[in-house]
Design a protein around this motif. Sequence first.
Motif, PDB file in Angstrom:
ATOM      1  N   LEU A   8       0.828  -1.198   0.000  1.00  0.00           N
ATOM      2  CA  LEU A   8       0.000   0.000   0.000  1.00  0.00           C
ATOM      3  C   LEU A   8       0.869   1.256   0.000  1.00  0.00           C
ATOM      4  N   TRP A   9       1.891   1.268   0.826  1.00  0.00           N
ATOM      5  CA  TRP A   9       2.803   2.412   0.862  1.00  0.00           C
ATOM      6  C   TRP A   9       3.573   2.556  -0.443  1.00  0.00           C
ATOM      7  N   CYS A  10       3.990   1.448  -1.030  1.00  0.00           N
ATOM      8  CA  CYS A  10       4.692   1.512  -2.319  1.00  0.00           C
ATOM      9  C   CYS A  10       3.788   2.110  -3.396  1.00  0.00           C
ATOM     10  N   GLY A  11       2.542   1.676  -3.422  1.00  0.00           N
ATOM     11  CA  GLY A  11       1.599   2.229  -4.386  1.00  0.00           C
ATOM     12  C   GLY A  11       1.359   3.711  -4.164  1.00  0.00           C
ATOM     13  N   ALA A  12       1.256   4.113  -2.900  1.00  0.00           N
ATOM     14  CA  ALA A  12       1.041   5.524  -2.594  1.00  0.00           C
ATOM     15  C   ALA A  12       2.241   6.373  -3.015  1.00  0.00           C
ATOM     16  N   VAL A  13       3.440   5.854  -2.808  1.00  0.00           N
ATOM     17  CA  VAL A  13       4.644   6.586  -3.195  1.00  0.00           C
ATOM     18  C   VAL A  13       4.736   6.713  -4.712  1.00  0.00           C
ATOM     19  N   VAL A  14       4.435   5.636  -5.431  1.00  0.00           N
ATOM     20  CA  VAL A  14       4.478   5.688  -6.896  1.00  0.00           C
ATOM     21  C   VAL A  14       3.433   6.657  -7.425  1.00  0.00           C
ATOM     22  N   LEU A  15       2.223   6.601  -6.889  1.00  0.00           N
ATOM     23  CA  LEU A  15       1.173   7.519  -7.312  1.00  0.00           C
ATOM     24  C   LEU A  15       1.560   8.966  -7.010  1.00  0.00           C
TER      25      LEU A  15
END
Length: 89
Positions: A8-15
């Motif tokens: 979830l954090w990885c996705g948030a950082v990429v977004l």
Amino acid sequence: MHVSSVWLWCGAVVLGALILSQFFQKPSRALLWMLRSLLVGCVLLAAFDIIGRSFDLHLPINPITVLASGFLGLPGLAALVVLHLWVLA
């Protein structure tokens, strides 16, 4: 930290990185895109609220739901409905 929260954090950082990169490349275009997405989110939630009354469904209109439905569109709205039904069921 659980594996799911890491994803979830990885996705948030990429977004976040994608949004920032668009903002720094063409600020006015990115700002208009964000405002359009927020407007679409508000319209989707308002339309769902009107239609959902007959099915006794209600999604609150707050910044998180507006962002989810605005940036993700109908799949985001569907995800919000599923989460709402899952949490309250």
